[in-house]
Scaffold this motif. Structure first.
Motif, PDB file in Angstrom:
ATOM      1  N   LEU A  13      -4.438  -6.750  -8.844  1.00 50.22           N
ATOM      2  CA  LEU A  13      -4.908  -5.966  -7.695  1.00 50.22           C
ATOM      3  C   LEU A  13      -6.358  -5.520  -7.804  1.00 50.22           C
ATOM      4  O   LEU A  13      -7.002  -5.288  -6.784  1.00 50.22           O
ATOM      5  N   GLU A  56      -9.705  -3.953  -7.573  1.00 46.83           N
ATOM      6  CA  GLU A  56     -10.267  -2.854  -6.789  1.00 46.83           C
ATOM      7  C   GLU A  56      -9.301  -2.293  -5.751  1.00 46.83           C
ATOM      8  O   GLU A  56      -9.470  -1.168  -5.297  1.00 46.83           O
ATOM      9  N   ARG A  57      -8.299  -3.065  -5.373  1.00 49.22           N
ATOM     10  CA  ARG A  57      -7.334  -2.572  -4.377  1.00 49.22           C
ATOM     11  C   ARG A  57      -6.490  -1.412  -4.912  1.00 49.22           C
ATOM     12  O   ARG A  57      -5.922  -0.648  -4.138  1.00 49.22           O
ATOM     13  N   ALA A  79      -7.470   1.805  -3.515  1.00 46.24           N
ATOM     14  CA  ALA A  79      -7.094   1.981  -2.110  1.00 46.24           C
ATOM     15  C   ALA A  79      -5.592   2.232  -1.955  1.00 46.24           C
ATOM     16  O   ALA A  79      -5.081   2.256  -0.837  1.00 46.24           O
ATOM     17  N   ARG A 106       0.872  -1.171   0.000  1.00 49.18           N
ATOM     18  CA  ARG A 106       0.000   0.000   0.000  1.00 49.18           C
ATOM     19  C   ARG A 106       0.908   1.219   0.000  1.00 49.18           C
ATOM     20  O   ARG A 106       1.814   1.335   0.825  1.00 49.18           O
ATOM     21  N   ASP A 149      -0.615  -4.576   5.923  1.00 54.85           N
ATOM     22  CA  ASP A 149      -2.012  -4.933   5.722  1.00 54.85           C
ATOM     23  C   ASP A 149      -2.150  -6.316   5.125  1.00 54.85           C
ATOM     24  O   ASP A 149      -1.214  -6.868   4.561  1.00 54.85           O
ATOM     25  N   GLN A 180      -2.694  -9.158   2.639  1.00 58.20           N
ATOM     26  CA  GLN A 180      -2.248  -9.210   1.241  1.00 58.20           C
ATOM     27  C   GLN A 180      -3.111 -10.078   0.351  1.00 58.20           C
ATOM     28  O   GLN A 180      -2.821 -10.217  -0.815  1.00 58.20           O
ATOM     29  N   TRP A 235      -2.971   0.373  -3.466  1.00 58.33           N
ATOM     30  CA  TRP A 235      -2.099  -0.794  -3.571  1.00 58.33           C
ATOM     31  C   TRP A 235      -1.380  -0.811  -4.909  1.00 58.33           C
ATOM     32  O   TRP A 235      -1.937  -0.445  -5.941  1.00 58.33           O
TER      33      TRP A 235
END
Length: 100
Positions: A71, A73-74, A77, A52, A97, A99, A79
């Motif tokens: 990844l 949708e991450r 955030a 992240r 966080d 993984q 990522w």
């Protein structure tokens, strides 16, 4: 020279790297001072190096197709896959966080 901070287990690991450095490549050839960097294949397939981005995201290129595929949708955030990033600016990352 970019300064890199990687947070792992709640502790920061900080050092400088040469311009155009890839953290996973440096770790793989044991020339990177962060023994806590988690990584696997180095080709964007396994996503073990997912981090992240806490600071410096504005200096990174847009996610490539490998990051988009792994990844999903991450990305929204913050990522990124460390193996896909060639650093030219300071960056702060976390692997604290989940993984999954």
């Amino acid at each position: 020279m970019p300064t890199v901070v990687i947070w792992k287990n709640g502790e920061p690991h900080r050092d400088e790297v040469a311009d155009n450095t890839n953290l996973v490549v440096r770790a793989g050839i044991r020339k990177f001072p962060y023994p806590h960097l988690r990584y696997g294949c180095g080709m964007g397939k396994c996503a073990k190096c997912a981090c992240r981005v806490l600071a410096g995201a504005e200096n990174l290129p847009a996610p490539n197709w490998k990051e988009q595929e792994r990844l999903g949708e991450r990305l929204a955030a913050g990522w990124r896959l460390a193996c896909q990033l060639w650093l030219h600016h300071d960056i702060e990352l976390s692997q604290d966080d989940k993984q999954a």
